[in-house]
Write a protein that holds these residues in place. Structure first.
Motif, PDB file in Angstrom:
ATOM      1  N   LYS A  30       3.888   6.608   1.797  1.00  0.00           N
ATOM      2  CA  LYS A  30       3.887   8.033   1.444  1.00  0.00           C
ATOM      3  C   LYS A  30       3.588   8.894   2.671  1.00  0.00           C
ATOM      4  O   LYS A  30       4.314   9.873   2.948  1.00  0.00           O
ATOM      5  N   GLU A  31       2.564   8.555   3.404  1.00  0.00           N
ATOM      6  CA  GLU A  31       2.196   9.344   4.574  1.00  0.00           C
ATOM      7  C   GLU A  31       3.295   9.315   5.633  1.00  0.00           C
ATOM      8  O   GLU A  31       3.598  10.332   6.272  1.00  0.00           O
TER       9      GLU A  31
ATOM     10  N   ASP B 230       0.295   1.392  -9.766  1.00  0.00           N
ATOM     11  CA  ASP B 230       0.160   2.791  -9.373  1.00  0.00           C
ATOM     12  C   ASP B 230       1.404   3.194  -8.591  1.00  0.00           C
ATOM     13  O   ASP B 230       1.983   2.379  -7.866  1.00  0.00           O
TER      14      ASP B 230
ATOM     15  N   GLU C 230       1.870  11.624  -8.914  1.00  0.00           N
ATOM     16  CA  GLU C 230       1.218  10.316  -8.899  1.00  0.00           C
ATOM     17  C   GLU C 230       0.966   9.837 -10.329  1.00  0.00           C
ATOM     18  O   GLU C 230       0.592  10.626 -11.197  1.00  0.00           O
TER      19      GLU C 230
ATOM     20  N   ASP D 247       0.867  -1.180   0.000  1.00  0.00           N
ATOM     21  CA  ASP D 247       0.000   0.000   0.000  1.00  0.00           C
ATOM     22  C   ASP D 247       0.904   1.231   0.000  1.00  0.00           C
ATOM     23  O   ASP D 247       1.458   1.611   1.037  1.00  0.00           O
ATOM     24  N   ARG D 248       1.053   1.839  -1.155  1.00  0.00           N
ATOM     25  CA  ARG D 248       1.976   2.964  -1.275  1.00  0.00           C
ATOM     26  C   ARG D 248       1.528   4.163  -0.457  1.00  0.00           C
ATOM     27  O   ARG D 248       2.347   5.007  -0.065  1.00  0.00           O
ATOM     28  N   HIS D 249       0.217   4.272  -0.191  1.00  0.00           N
ATOM     29  CA  HIS D 249      -0.294   5.414   0.568  1.00  0.00           C
ATOM     30  C   HIS D 249       0.277   5.429   1.983  1.00  0.00           C
ATOM     31  O   HIS D 249       0.533   6.498   2.548  1.00  0.00           O
TER      32      HIS D 249
ATOM     33  N   TRP E 257       4.271  15.359  -3.912  1.00  0.00           N
ATOM     34  CA  TRP E 257       4.376  14.093  -4.638  1.00  0.00           C
ATOM     35  C   TRP E 257       3.726  14.232  -6.007  1.00  0.00           C
ATOM     36  O   TRP E 257       2.804  15.034  -6.201  1.00  0.00           O
TER      37      TRP E 257
ATOM     38  N   HIS F   4       3.594   6.647  -6.511  1.00  0.00           N
ATOM     39  CA  HIS F   4       3.856   8.013  -6.072  1.00  0.00           C
ATOM     40  C   HIS F   4       5.358   8.226  -6.159  1.00  0.00           C
ATOM     41  O   HIS F   4       6.143   7.332  -5.833  1.00  0.00           O
TER      42      HIS F   4
END
Length: 351
Positions: free
Chosen positions: A199-200, A237, A213, A194-196, A211, A239
């Motif tokens: 990233k966070e 997908d 995307e 989970d790239r999110h 970022w 980032h």
């Protein structure tokens, strides 16, 4: 949480290897780095060593090469428990951590409450020649197995205190022509479930705020997609974020038949590839026979309109555990067409 880990430069990318003598010339030729400093880390240089919260005695060999634009650190564990040996015992050779932070002990002490609040411990640490302390932060769960090293000098001449045991000075011309024109380390690509999440947490830990995307899919946002030489449909997908020199591409595959899904199945999350090469179509075409001769074929590729081509070179045997990305611009204005905002273009190239 306002405090973040300061990023003052991409000092090096660290790679765990089984035998540095077998591969250091490969890194020298591939990245065009002639000088490599070999240091044997043992009780003479290392004190107060810890691993996973316990005092430990371990030895390893550290081999560092730099040019004006990038640094590579090779680490060969010798004996004793360490994060390096743990990597060899689980997933094998490959990228282990990045070092982008040199700060004072007081600055690092001020960060400890934030790190504790985020659940970041110190996986490994030690003092070197009473001149510098090193802390390997256990950010694996937060950053898809990226680990960050923080170096805290304790005296102004700390570099002079860390003299190597040996210097390897390669004649690059004798090694052979450089396969591709490499420049800076544009980014390290990280495969994430989970790239999110990564990233966070990079935003919170190092202040990587802005970022770009991409939602990538064959036939929609890219064409001519191949995987091990065969036409294929795949989707993923990503980032891409940058702070200063440090840049990560976070990739989550949505289909199989791509290098990211392959990596996830074989090794789990982690640092998958480097992107050090931006070259012309003619340069890449000329380089391919020599790459293939040395066991480095293209294993994935595609095009984005008439703007660019990209390829992944299978350098995993030549540069143990590492895949290499190459980007080929097809138009002079490719970057401004893809990213009209120069702040976004800067994220991709650092320029």
């Amino acid at each position: 949480m306002s405090a973040t880990i300061p990023v003052d430069g991409w000092h090096y990318t660290s790679v765990v290897v089984r035998d540095y003598r077998q591969v250091v010339s490969h890194f020298a030729r591939f990245f065009g780095i002639a000088r490599w400093e070999v240091t044997r880390i043992d009780g003479k240089r290392l004190s107060h060593a810890t691993y996973e919260g316990q005092p430990v005695t371990h030895r390893y060999i550290r081999v560092v090469g730099r040019n004006a634009d990038l640094g590579i650190e090779l680490i060969q564990p010798v004996d004793g428990a360490s994060s390096y040996q743990a990597m060899l015992d689980t997933v094998g050779e490959g990228m282990h951590h990045v070092n982008a932070t040199h700060c004072t002990p007081d600055v690092f002490a001020a960060l400890r409450p934030m790190l504790s609040e985020m659940g970041v411990g110190i996986r490994q640490s030690g003092s070197f020649c009473d001149a510098m302390d090193s802390y390997l932060l256990d950010t694996r769960a937060l950053l898809s197995n990226i680990q960050l090293e923080v170096v805290c000098p304790r005296r102004s001449d700390w570099r002079d205190m860390l003299q190597p045991d040996e210097v390897l000075a390669f004649d690059l011309a004798q090694l052979g022509p450089q396969f591709l024109r490499t420049s800076r380390m544009f980014h390290v690509g990280v495969v994430c479930r989970d790239r999110h999440i990564a990233k966070e947490n990079l935003r919170k830990l190092v202040g990587m705020e802005r970022w770009i995307e991409f939602n990538v899919e064959s036939g929609k946002t890219m064409n001519d997609t191949t995987y091990y030489g065969e036409p294929v449909h795949h989707a993923y997908d990503n980032h891409v974020g940058r702070i200063g020199e440090l840049c990560f591409e976070l990739i989550t595959p949505r289909t199989d038949k791509c290098v990211y899904d392959e990596f996830l199945k074989e090794r789990g999350e982690g640092m998958h590839h480097t992107y050090p090469a931006l070259c012309s179509k003619a340069e890449f075409t000329a380089a391919l026979p020599e790459l293939e001769k040395h066991g480095m074929p293209v294993i994935q590729g595609g095009t984005i309109g008439d703007l660019m081509e990209f390829y992944y070179i299978d350098t995993r045997r030549y540069l143990p555990g590492i895949t290499t990305e190459v980007v080929i611009p097809l138009r002079d204005d490719w970057l401004t067409v893809m990213f009209p905002d120069p702040r976004d273009a800067w994220i991709l190239t650092g320029e």
